[in-house]
Design an enzyme around this catalytic site. Structure first.
Site, PDB file in Angstrom:
ATOM      1  N   HIS A  99       0.822  -1.222   0.000  1.00  9.51           N
ATOM      2  CA  HIS A  99       0.000   0.000   0.000  1.00  9.51           C
ATOM      3  C   HIS A  99       0.858   1.275   0.000  1.00  9.51           C
ATOM      4  CE1 HIS A  99      -3.502  -2.431   1.176  1.00  9.51           C
ATOM      5  NE2 HIS A  99      -2.795  -2.940   2.166  1.00  9.51           N
TER       6      HIS A  99
HETATM    7  C1  BDR Z   1      -3.043   0.988   5.211  1.00  8.24           C
HETATM    8  O1  BDR Z   1      -3.286   0.509   6.529  1.00  8.24           O
HETATM    9  C2  BDR Z   1      -2.105   0.035   7.109  1.00  8.24           C
HETATM   10  O2  BDR Z   1      -2.324  -1.231   7.643  1.00  8.24           O
HETATM   11  C3  BDR Z   1      -1.036   0.054   6.045  1.00  8.24           C
HETATM   12  O3  BDR Z   1       0.205   0.438   6.592  1.00  8.24           O
HETATM   13  C4  BDR Z   1      -1.541   1.060   5.045  1.00  8.24           C
HETATM   14  O4  BDR Z   1      -1.107   2.367   5.347  1.00  8.24           O
HETATM   15  C5  BDR Z   1      -3.735   0.072   4.214  1.00  8.24           C
HETATM   16  O5  BDR Z   1      -5.114   0.068   4.430  1.00  8.24           O
END
Ligand code: BDR
Ligand code: CA
Length: 316
Positions: free
Chosen positions: A244
């Site tokens: 992500h």
């Molecule tokens: C986001 O949530 C966190 O768990 C990850 O680091 C990312 O920023 C994804 O939904």
């Protein structure tokens, strides 16, 4: 770093994917990292701050200034994600206890001071976690919003829905009130939602190649990914782990690897059923003015090529 390097602040809640994003940015000469600001999110603030130090030490970048930020969302209790990231937030490999210091200034004050000091529209904020620090800075110093060059934020989802609830993506869900303030701030804002990040999937071959680099950075990223991907594999049956947060850095460096649309995006802050859901007017049916550039595709191969190139620059 070249004199034309883009000045950025990375606001983050590490997290393995935040870790990869930070290593990606630190290896990119096009970027001048003015500071890293931590926030509570994936794990509580003491751990996200500790993890940020470990990541900078892993990169042998003890010159980076790390500031501690908000320990809870604006109006609701903190929700964390140890089920995904592990107890430490950086499970997968044991890194040495960090020794580099944290700065004494609060993240919010660092953001305000930096934006007031640097020439107008020269600083980009990259947000990889809940946007509590940024919203708090806007509330405390309304003069800073027009001074921001842009904000690139990992958060939200439209076609992909949510990951922590059926409707909401984690960063938006943790602090929807903060996201609402940022969405309304009139800033040049790019959102990097799940619609994109769920296609930035790691593969076993990529992990193998990282290990073959024979560096501690390669080993750490491979181990984090191994740990992190088990959750998404089980949940979505996907082939690998979604990177992500590195997509934010990828977009900053090579926007041509992504597509998106200028649209109106609002966020639900009240409903127990859909709190944190991004209401993205993708089809432009509401007539509400655009307030964000909402990404929807990624050139996966191009993105991984760039990320691998940068991670391969580490010789340790
Ligand atoms: C986001 O949530 C966190 O768990 C990850 O680091 C990312 O920023 C994804 O939904
Ligand atoms: Ca994150």
């Amino acid at each position: 770093m070249s004199s034309t390097a883009q000045k950025i602040i990375i606001d983050t809640d590490p997290g393995q994917d935040d870790g990869v994003a930070i290593l990606f940015a630190l290896a990119s000469k096009e970027l001048d990292i003015l500071g890293i600001t931590t926030v509570a999110g994936n794990v509580p603030l003491a751990l996200t701050s500790q993890n940020a130090r470990m990541i900078c030490e892993l990169a042998e970048r003890t010159d980076i200034k790390i500031f501690v930020g908000c320990d809870a969302p604006l109006n609701k209790p903190l929700v964390t994600a140890e089920n995904i990231h592990g107890k430490t937030g950086l499970d997968g490999i044991t890194l040495p206890e960090p020794t580099m210091p944290l700065q004494s200034m609060h993240s919010v004050d660092f953001i305000i001071e930096t934006l007031r000091r640097e020439p107008e529209k020269t600083v980009t904020l990259c947000t990889l976690g809940p946007m509590t620090n940024i919203a708090t800075a806007f509330l405390k110093a309304p003069d800073i919003a027009p001074r921001i060059k842009k904000i690139i934020a990992m958060g939200g989802g439209f076609f992909e829905g949510g990951n922590i609830t059926p409707a909401a993506e984690f960063n938006m869900f943790v602090d929807p009130d903060a996201a609402k303030i940022v969405l309304a701030a009139g800033v040049d804002l790019t959102l990097v939602p799940l619609d994109v990040t769920h296609f930035a999937l790691t593969s076993q071959e990529w992990i193998k190649n990282l290990r073959a680099l024979n560096t501690k950075v390669g080993e750490a990223v491979a181990s984090w990914t191994d740990f992190f991907e088990r959750y998404d594999k089980e949940k979505y049956g996907s082939a690998g782990a979604p990177l992500h947060d590195p997509c934010v850095i990828g977009y900053l460096l090579r926007p041509e690897l992504f597509t998106g649309r200028h649209i109106n995006v609002e966020i639900e802050t009240e409903s127990p059923l859909t709190a944190g859901a991004t209401v993205a007017d993708w089809w432009r049916v509401t007539g509400r003015p655009a307030n964000a550039f909402f990404l929807n595709t990624i050139d996966r191969d191009g993105f991984f090529e760039l990320l691998t190139e940068r991670l391969s620059l580490y010789k340790y």
